[in-house]
Structures are given as C-alpha cells and as structure tokens.
Design a protein around this motif. Structure first.
Motif, PDB file in Angstrom:
ATOM      1  N   GLU A   1       3.897 -31.881 -13.633  1.00  0.00           N
ATOM      2  CA  GLU A   1       3.047 -32.120 -12.481  1.00  0.00           C
ATOM      3  C   GLU A   1       1.964 -31.269 -12.351  1.00  0.00           C
ATOM      4  N   LYS A   2       0.888 -31.612 -12.491  1.00  0.00           N
ATOM      5  CA  LYS A   2      -0.082 -30.917 -11.987  1.00  0.00           C
ATOM      6  C   LYS A   2      -0.570 -30.750 -10.468  1.00  0.00           C
ATOM      7  N   SER A   3       0.294 -31.078  -9.864  1.00  0.00           N
ATOM      8  CA  SER A   3       0.165 -31.176  -8.304  1.00  0.00           C
ATOM      9  C   SER A   3       0.681 -29.537  -7.674  1.00  0.00           C
ATOM     10  N   LYS A   4      -0.124 -29.170  -6.927  1.00  0.00           N
ATOM     11  CA  LYS A   4       0.353 -27.680  -6.463  1.00  0.00           C
ATOM     12  C   LYS A   4       0.930 -27.726  -4.698  1.00  0.00           C
ATOM     13  N   THR A   5       1.866 -28.835  -4.648  1.00  0.00           N
ATOM     14  CA  THR A   5       2.380 -28.719  -3.437  1.00  0.00           C
ATOM     15  C   THR A   5       3.571 -28.198  -3.099  1.00  0.00           C
ATOM     16  N   ARG A   6       4.182 -28.012  -1.989  1.00  0.00           N
ATOM     17  CA  ARG A   6       5.243 -27.205  -1.898  1.00  0.00           C
ATOM     18  C   ARG A   6       6.532 -27.837  -2.214  1.00  0.00           C
ATOM     19  N   ARG A   7       6.308 -29.056  -2.724  1.00  0.00           N
ATOM     20  CA  ARG A   7       7.616 -30.008  -3.133  1.00  0.00           C
ATOM     21  C   ARG A   7       7.583 -30.246  -4.483  1.00  0.00           C
ATOM     22  N   HIS A   8       6.715 -29.718  -5.262  1.00  0.00           N
ATOM     23  CA  HIS A   8       6.792 -30.095  -6.735  1.00  0.00           C
ATOM     24  C   HIS A   8       7.158 -28.739  -7.623  1.00  0.00           C
ATOM     25  N   LEU A   9       8.152 -28.856  -8.467  1.00  0.00           N
ATOM     26  CA  LEU A   9       8.264 -27.824  -9.547  1.00  0.00           C
ATOM     27  C   LEU A   9       8.109 -28.746 -10.986  1.00  0.00           C
ATOM     28  N   THR A  10       7.902 -28.108 -11.946  1.00  0.00           N
ATOM     29  CA  THR A  10       7.873 -28.663 -13.380  1.00  0.00           C
ATOM     30  C   THR A  10       9.299 -28.788 -13.973  1.00  0.00           C
ATOM     31  N   GLU A  11      10.250 -27.936 -13.466  1.00  0.00           N
ATOM     32  CA  GLU A  11      11.682 -28.050 -13.859  1.00  0.00           C
ATOM     33  C   GLU A  11      12.296 -28.177 -12.548  1.00  0.00           C
TER      34      GLU A  11
END
Ligand code: 4AD
Ligand code: MG
Length: 433
Positions: free
Chosen positions: A212-222
């Motif tokens: 995920e290239k998104s830098k939101t407070r809802r996204h992790l890559t794992e």
C-alpha cells in the motif's frame, strides 16, 4: 559516539580515568553504592573495568542530585562530569558529577511518533501500549472462540502464492528459489474457498501483505485477517455472521479487558451499543445519504475514508453497505441476478471514523463466468487453474469475508492510528525495528 549516549563528552571506561584528569567525560556502568552527607552525594560507580567515586552537590547540580538519589543499588547509569585527582578516593581519581542520563531512552514526557516508532521494541513497555496489546490478544481469542462456536474449522492459507487475490497493484513480489516468482499473500480467500469445499465451514487467520503506497492512519503493509468461508452460504448469511463476530469481539473486550480500556481512557459507552442487528443499506442508498450531506459521490464511485466516516456517523454501531457496483469490486464477486451490474458483496464500516473493518460476499461459482471475469481483469489464467478446478468439480454457491484485525482493534481501543495496535508495525516507509 555510541547510540545510547546523547552527550558530547567522550565516553571512557573507569580504568582510563587517570588519562583524563581535569577533563569532562562520560562513564557508563552501574551504581555500586551511594552515601549521602548533607547536601552532597557520594555515589560509587562500577563498569566492569574498575570502580570510581563520584561527588554531586545538590546546590550546583540539583537535577543530577535528584536523579542519583532516585537510583537503587545496581541500577544502570550513565554519568557525565569532570575527572579530578583525589588522593583519598579509591583509585586516586573521582568524578564531579554534573549530569545523569537515564539510559532508558523513553521518558514519561511526550515524544514524537517517529522517535517512539524507532524504539518500538521499548515503547511497548509503556502501560498504554501494553494495554493495547492485551486488547489485541483478547480480540483474537474472542474471534476464534466465536468462529469455533459457530462450527467453523480453522484451516491455514499459505503466505507464498502464485497470483494476486486483491488486484495486481499492491502485490509484494518475492524472489523464490531458482528464479521462480512468488508473491506474499494479499488474502487467504482463494485457499479458504478450497478448504470450504472440503470441510463446509472454515476460516483462516494469519498475516496478509499489501504494498500500500497510501500513508493513511488505516493502512499497514502487513496486517492480520480472519477470513471465514462457507459452502452453500449467501450474502445475507455472511452479513449475519459478520455482525455476530464483531459483536462478540467487542463485548468480550468490554467484559475481559475493562482495566485496559480504562488505561486507554476509552469511552466504552460507545462500544456497549455494539450488538446485533447492525444497520444494512445498499450502495445506492449510501450514495443518496452522502449526497444529502453535501458529498458529491455518484454511482460507480468507490468510497474513501471521508465517505466511510460520513456514512458511519449516522449510526451508533457498525454499518453494512451491500451491493456495490461490480466494476469497482474484485473479480471473484458474484453478480446480483436481479441487477448484474451490482456485486453480491458487502463492507462493514466501523463507527467513529474507523472505516472498513470487513469486506466480503458471495463468490462466482460458475466456471464460464469466472473465466470471463479473470480475462476482464487481465489475470493470468495458468496461475488460477487450481482455483478454476473448484468450479469444474462439484462447485456450489459459497460466500465469505475478511475481517481486518488491526482496524477492528484500533476502533475498540480508540487509537489515533492503526500502527499502535500491532507489536511491530510495517508501513510504507517502515520495516524497522
Ligand atoms: O476488503 P479486503 O481487501 O477483502 C479481501 O481481502 C477479501 N479477499 C476478504 C475475503 O472475502 N476473504 O480486505 C479485508 C479487510 C478490510 O475490510 C480491512 O479491514 C482489512 O482487511 N485491510 C487492511 N487493514 C490494514 N491495512 C491494510 N492495508 C488493509 N487492507 C485491507
Ligand atoms: Mg475492501
């Protein structure tokens, strides 16, 4: 300079003290003993190379004085001060202490998020972080208890996979043995569909990966996902299972982790409402509600964080939005027979702006339709032959969903960002520690 010393003075060992007469130095060791005499402290330090006496005056260095006085015997300690010759001292030298560093880098004061994330291995010792991890553990325990109680069998999915499940743009490619290509799994769904045809009602629970290239407070890559799948089940069965599961997780956290929720100062009145039934609206109704509130979403748009927050703010418990346009959903979603442009899928949106915690629905079970959907999505048919086999041999209607553990726990804990609810978060720019 060593990473754990933030002072400009040179770091020496006690046996080197004689070569630094009248110089400012830093010593790292342990407090062997301390004697108090009026407004003076006489600590004795050891560091494995020797022992040295210190002197610290309350009047001249009140902070160092208080810090030394607060230490117990054998505390680790880093001190800075001036070395001077002193015939009466053991070893012939003493240190006039001007500064005492607590070697533990995290103080009770406010630190920046990056500072804390760089020290995540230590940050988790704070009461707040420990409370969050206990709530996470309770959420996992309760989720499995619920699934097992509903007759679902835990079957595991592989982490190395040959193909995408949730779109090709967020795949992590892995250099597998002898130049074979593999990808880290984005979802265990395709595999849990296979085990559902073997065991009937199953679920998988494990880590999943998205670049995920998104830098939101809802996204992790794992992140961790719990994914139920059931043969002969449909969309409404999965919405009922989802609301039962989420209610059980929340009510178990309220019951068994009351103290931890208090530590987090979580407003638990908002969680107490989380009981079935949850409101259910169609995607088309959701568009109307958004437009009524001045949001310009139109048919065919996917919802982002803003839309999800606006929709869920209408309700005091999670909201289920069903029948999104097929065009914006994954290749495996079964079309609605009444409205083939809509998919028999649903998302569950958590209250208080925490966004989508569940995504799922009914799967395409017809072989020809699935081949058509794979082609429309430019997915490599060879890699999906085994998945097509599930439609070649004894295919039946089936459905399932994925519950994102960290999104769910972030909502229960009321944390600002999802990264606080996993012991070692992985995000766009962070794979350390
Ligand atoms: O909606 P998603 O993409 O659905 C699937 O992966 C399906 N294959 C699941 C299934 O039907 N078995 O992801 C499911 C959930 C989301 O609702 C969200 O809670 C979580 O996984 N999720 C993430 N959580 C943290 N960081 C991310 N980057 C996430 N992406 C999805
Ligand atoms: Mg989704």
């Amino acid at each position: 300079m060593s990473a754990i010393t933030r002072d400009a003075a040179s770091v020496i060992t006690i046996e080197q003290a004689g070569q630094h007469d009248a110089q400012q130095v830093t010593l790292r060791g342990w407090l062997y003993n301390v004697r108090e005499s009026g407004k003076l402290l006489f600590p004795i330090f050891r560091d494995g190379t020797g022992i040295i006496q210190g002197v610290c005056s309350q009047k001249e260095h009140p902070q160092a004085f208080e810090a030394l006085r607060g230490l117990t015997q054998e505390s680790s300690v880093i001190v800075t001060g001036i070395i001077r010759a002193e015939k009466r001292a053991p070893g012939g030298y003493e240190i006039g202490v001007t500064k005492v560093d607590d070697p533990y880098p995290i103080q009770l004061k406010e630190h920046g998020v990056d500072f804390l994330l760089d020290r995540r291995h230590l940050w988790i010792r704070s009461p707040r972080q420990a409370a969050i991890l206990r709530i996470r553990a309770e959420a996992i325990r309760a989720a499995r208890e619920y699934m097992d109680g509903q007759g679902y069998t835990l079957t595991d999915a592989p982490v190395f996979t040959p193909a995408a499940c949730e779109g090709t743009t967020t795949l992590f490619e892995v250099n597998y043995i002898d130049d074979q290509k593999a990808y880290l799994t984005q979802s265990g769904q395709l595999y849990v569909e296979a085990t559902a045809m073997a065991l009937g009602k199953v679920y998988t629970f494990g880590p999943t990966f998205r670049a995920e290239k998104s830098k939101t407070r809802r996204h992790l890559t794992e992140f961790w996902m719990l994914e139920p799948e059931a043969a002969y089940a449909d969309l409404s069965d999965m919405m009922a299972l989802g609301e039962g599961l989420v209610s059980h997780i929340v009510q178990s956290a309220l019951k068994n982790r009351q103290r931890e929720l208090e530590t987090l100062k979580r407003d638990t009145a908002k969680l107490a409402n989380v009981m079935p039934p949850f409101p259910r609206i169609s995607y088309e109704e959701a568009i109307r509600i958004l437009n009524k509130h001045g949001n310009s979403a139109k048919m065919g748009d996917d919802f982002g964080g803003d839309e999800e927050t606006l929709l869920s703010s209408e309700y005091d418990r999670p909201l289920m939005v069903h029948r999104y346009p097929a065009a914006i959903k994954a290749f495996y979603m079964q079309p609605d027979p009444q409205r083939p442009d809509l998919a028999l899928g649903f998302d569950m949106l958590a209250p208080e702006g925490y966004g989508e915690i569940i995504g799922g629905g009914q799967r395409v079970h017809d072989y020809d339709l699935l081949v058509k959907r794979l082609r429309e999505n430019n997915l490599p048919e060879e890699a999906f032959q085994w998945y097509l086999d599930l439609r070649r041999y004894g295919s039946v209607p089936h459905a399932g969903f994925g519950l994102g553990l960290e999104r769910t726990v972030a909502w229960i804990c009321g944390t600002e960002h999802i990264r606080e609810v996993i012991p070692f978060p992985r995000t766009i720019y962070r794979v350390y520690p």
